[in-house]
Motif scaffolding. Structure first.
Motif, PDB file in Angstrom:
ATOM      1  N   SER A 189      48.307  -0.039 -14.540  1.00  0.00           N
ATOM      2  CA  SER A 189      48.558  -1.309 -15.224  1.00  0.00           C
ATOM      3  C   SER A 189      49.228  -2.252 -14.239  1.00  0.00           C
ATOM      4  O   SER A 189      50.412  -2.153 -13.960  1.00  0.00           O
ATOM      5  CB  SER A 189      49.463  -1.092 -16.443  1.00  0.00           C
ATOM      6  OG  SER A 189      49.742  -2.333 -17.076  1.00  0.00           O
ATOM      7  N   MET A 190      48.438  -3.153 -13.692  1.00  0.00           N
ATOM      8  CA  MET A 190      48.978  -4.098 -12.708  1.00  0.00           C
ATOM      9  C   MET A 190      48.119  -5.347 -12.689  1.00  0.00           C
ATOM     10  O   MET A 190      46.917  -5.297 -12.917  1.00  0.00           O
ATOM     11  CB  MET A 190      49.047  -3.462 -11.314  1.00  0.00           C
ATOM     12  CG  MET A 190      47.740  -2.931 -10.766  1.00  0.00           C
ATOM     13  SD  MET A 190      47.999  -1.945  -9.247  1.00  0.00           S
ATOM     14  CE  MET A 190      46.299  -1.800  -8.652  1.00  0.00           C
ATOM     15  N   GLY A 191      48.784  -6.463 -12.445  1.00  0.00           N
ATOM     16  CA  GLY A 191      48.106  -7.746 -12.448  1.00  0.00           C
ATOM     17  C   GLY A 191      48.547  -8.589 -13.632  1.00  0.00           C
ATOM     18  O   GLY A 191      48.538  -8.126 -14.780  1.00  0.00           O
ATOM     19  N   MET A 192      48.984  -9.834 -13.339  1.00  0.00           N
ATOM     20  CA  MET A 192      49.405 -10.777 -14.364  1.00  0.00           C
ATOM     21  C   MET A 192      48.723 -12.106 -14.089  1.00  0.00           C
ATOM     22  O   MET A 192      47.774 -12.166 -13.298  1.00  0.00           O
ATOM     23  CB  MET A 192      50.934 -10.861 -14.374  1.00  0.00           C
ATOM     24  CG  MET A 192      51.592  -9.499 -14.639  1.00  0.00           C
ATOM     25  SD  MET A 192      53.387  -9.464 -14.451  1.00  0.00           S
ATOM     26  CE  MET A 192      53.888 -10.380 -15.896  1.00  0.00           C
ATOM     27  N   SER A 193      49.191 -13.164 -14.722  1.00  0.00           N
ATOM     28  CA  SER A 193      48.492 -14.449 -14.612  1.00  0.00           C
ATOM     29  C   SER A 193      48.253 -14.887 -13.173  1.00  0.00           C
ATOM     30  O   SER A 193      47.195 -15.417 -12.847  1.00  0.00           O
ATOM     31  CB  SER A 193      49.273 -15.540 -15.364  1.00  0.00           C
ATOM     32  OG  SER A 193      49.123 -15.402 -16.760  1.00  0.00           O
ATOM     33  N   GLY A 194      49.228 -14.636 -12.291  1.00  0.00           N
ATOM     34  CA  GLY A 194      49.123 -15.138 -10.933  1.00  0.00           C
ATOM     35  C   GLY A 194      48.367 -14.253  -9.968  1.00  0.00           C
ATOM     36  O   GLY A 194      48.050 -14.690  -8.853  1.00  0.00           O
ATOM     37  N   THR A 205      43.348  -0.945 -14.003  1.00  0.00           N
ATOM     38  CA  THR A 205      42.567  -0.642 -15.204  1.00  0.00           C
ATOM     39  C   THR A 205      43.106  -1.382 -16.419  1.00  0.00           C
ATOM     40  O   THR A 205      42.529  -1.293 -17.506  1.00  0.00           O
ATOM     41  CB  THR A 205      42.582   0.867 -15.501  1.00  0.00           C
ATOM     42  OG1 THR A 205      43.922   1.283 -15.784  1.00  0.00           O
ATOM     43  CG2 THR A 205      42.033   1.664 -14.323  1.00  0.00           C
ATOM     44  N   ASN A 206      44.212  -2.104 -16.241  1.00  0.00           N
ATOM     45  CA  ASN A 206      44.889  -2.762 -17.366  1.00  0.00           C
ATOM     46  C   ASN A 206      45.651  -3.964 -16.820  1.00  0.00           C
ATOM     47  O   ASN A 206      46.578  -3.804 -16.027  1.00  0.00           O
ATOM     48  CB  ASN A 206      45.866  -1.758 -18.005  1.00  0.00           C
ATOM     49  CG  ASN A 206      46.532  -2.258 -19.262  1.00  0.00           C
ATOM     50  OD1 ASN A 206      45.977  -2.146 -20.351  1.00  0.00           O
ATOM     51  ND2 ASN A 206      47.741  -2.791 -19.149  1.00  0.00           N
ATOM     52  N   VAL A 207      45.243  -5.176 -17.171  1.00  0.00           N
ATOM     53  CA  VAL A 207      45.947  -6.366 -16.699  1.00  0.00           C
ATOM     54  C   VAL A 207      46.639  -7.044 -17.871  1.00  0.00           C
ATOM     55  O   VAL A 207      46.170  -6.991 -19.009  1.00  0.00           O
ATOM     56  CB  VAL A 207      45.008  -7.362 -15.980  1.00  0.00           C
ATOM     57  CG1 VAL A 207      44.361  -6.715 -14.773  1.00  0.00           C
ATOM     58  CG2 VAL A 207      43.939  -7.901 -16.922  1.00  0.00           C
ATOM     59  N   ARG A 208      47.764  -7.687 -17.584  1.00  0.00           N
ATOM     60  CA  ARG A 208      48.593  -8.296 -18.612  1.00  0.00           C
ATOM     61  C   ARG A 208      48.692  -9.797 -18.334  1.00  0.00           C
ATOM     62  O   ARG A 208      49.405 -10.209 -17.429  1.00  0.00           O
ATOM     63  CB  ARG A 208      49.972  -7.637 -18.608  1.00  0.00           C
ATOM     64  CG  ARG A 208      49.899  -6.111 -18.607  1.00  0.00           C
ATOM     65  CD  ARG A 208      51.259  -5.453 -18.495  1.00  0.00           C
ATOM     66  NE  ARG A 208      52.062  -5.935 -17.371  1.00  0.00           N
ATOM     67  CZ  ARG A 208      51.969  -5.471 -16.133  1.00  0.00           C
ATOM     68  NH1 ARG A 208      51.073  -4.534 -15.815  1.00  0.00           N
ATOM     69  NH2 ARG A 208      52.740  -5.954 -15.192  1.00  0.00           N
TER      70      ARG A 208
END
Length: 221
Positions: A189-194, A205-208
Motif C-alpha cells: 500500500s503506497m502512493g498518494m495524490s502526489g 497494489t493499493n493506492v490512497r
C-alpha cells in the motif's frame, strides 16, 4: 458536489490504468478514495459513480460517516490507531475492510482480542528492520487477524522517491521469506495524490488518493 468528485474520480482511474499499462501490469491497483475532512455527500457522489473503496484517517470521522453511506462501502482505516479507540472503530464500522496502520504488537494484540472473525490488516510506523518481527507476530500469534501486507506514507510532502517505495518492496520480500509466503500474497500500500503513478510503476497494489479526488481538505481552525 456538482459532479466534480465523479469527474475527478474518473480522471484518477484513467491515470492509474495508464500507469499500470506503462509498468506492464495486467490491471491497476486498488484505489482507496480518502475522504478525510469531506462530508458524506462527497463520498456518496463517488459511490454513485461506481466506486466502493474508501479511506479515513480519524476514528471518530469514520464512525460518524460510515452509517450515512451504503453498507457495501469497503472502508480502509489509514490513520494512526490508538489502542483505546479499537473497540470504537470495530463496533462502529462493521464494514471495515482493512486496517492499514498496525504499528506495534500491543495494538495487534488489542485488535486480536476485540474482533471475533478474521480481518485484514497491515502495518504503519514501523522501522524497516522491525517489519519481520511484527509481521511474524501478527501472522503466527493473532488468530483473528490476517496479515494483508505493508504500507508506507512516503515522504512528508506525500511525494516519494523511488528508493522510498523500493524500501517497502524490500521489506515485503523479507517478510515473505521469513514467513514462507509468496510475495504476491502480501500487498504494497503506497502512493498518494502526489506520487500514486510512480507507486504503481514501483509495484503498489493499493493506492490512497484523497485531495485529487475530493479537492483540498478543509481543517477546522
Amino acid at each position: 458536489m456538482g459532479g466534480e468528485v465523479a469527474t475527478a474520480l474518473q480522471e484518477v482511474t484513467a491515470r492509474l490504468a495508464a500507469a499500470a499499462t506503462r509498468a506492464g501490469r495486467d490491471r491497476p491497483p486498488r484505489l482507496v478514495a480518502v475522504s478525510k475532512t469531506k462530508p458524506a455527500e462527497a463520498v456518496q457522489e463517488a459511490y454513485e459513480a461506481g466506486h466502493r473503496v474508501f479511506g479515513e484517517n480519524y476514528v471518530q470521522e469514520l464512525v460518524d460517516k460510515a452509517p450515512q453511506l451504503p453498507a457495501d462501502c469497503a472502508w480502509h482505516f489509514i490513520g494512526h490507531l490508538q489502542s483505546n479507540k479499537v473497540k470504537t472503530l470495530l463496533e462502529g464500522v462493521p464494514n471495515l475492510a482493512m486496517l492499514e496502520t498496525v504499528d506495534s504488537e500491543k495494538l495487534a494484540n488489542k485488535l486480536d482480542s476485540t474482533v471475533n472473525t478474521s480481518g485484514e490488516e497491515s502495518k504503519y510506523g514501523v522501522e524497516p528492520k522491525d517489519c519481520v518481527a511484527l509481521a511474524r507476530h501478527i501472522h503466527e500469534s493473532c488468530k483473528h487477524l490476517r496479515l494483508a501486507g505493508l504500507m508506507t506514507i512516503g515522504m512528508p510532502d506525500y511525494s516519494s522517491r523511488p528508493e522510498n517505495f523500493q524500501c517497502l518492496s524490500d521489506c515485503r520480500k523479507a517478510v515473505a521469506e521469513a514467513l514462507g509466503l509468496p510475495e504476491a500474497e502480501l500487498e504494497l500500500s503506497m502512493g498518494m495524490s502526489g506520487d500514486f503513478e510512480q507507486a504503481v510503476e514501483m509495484g503498489s497494489t493499493n493506492v490512497r488518493v484523497g485531495s485529487t479526488i475530493f479537492g483540498a481538505r478543509v481543517y477546522k481552525s
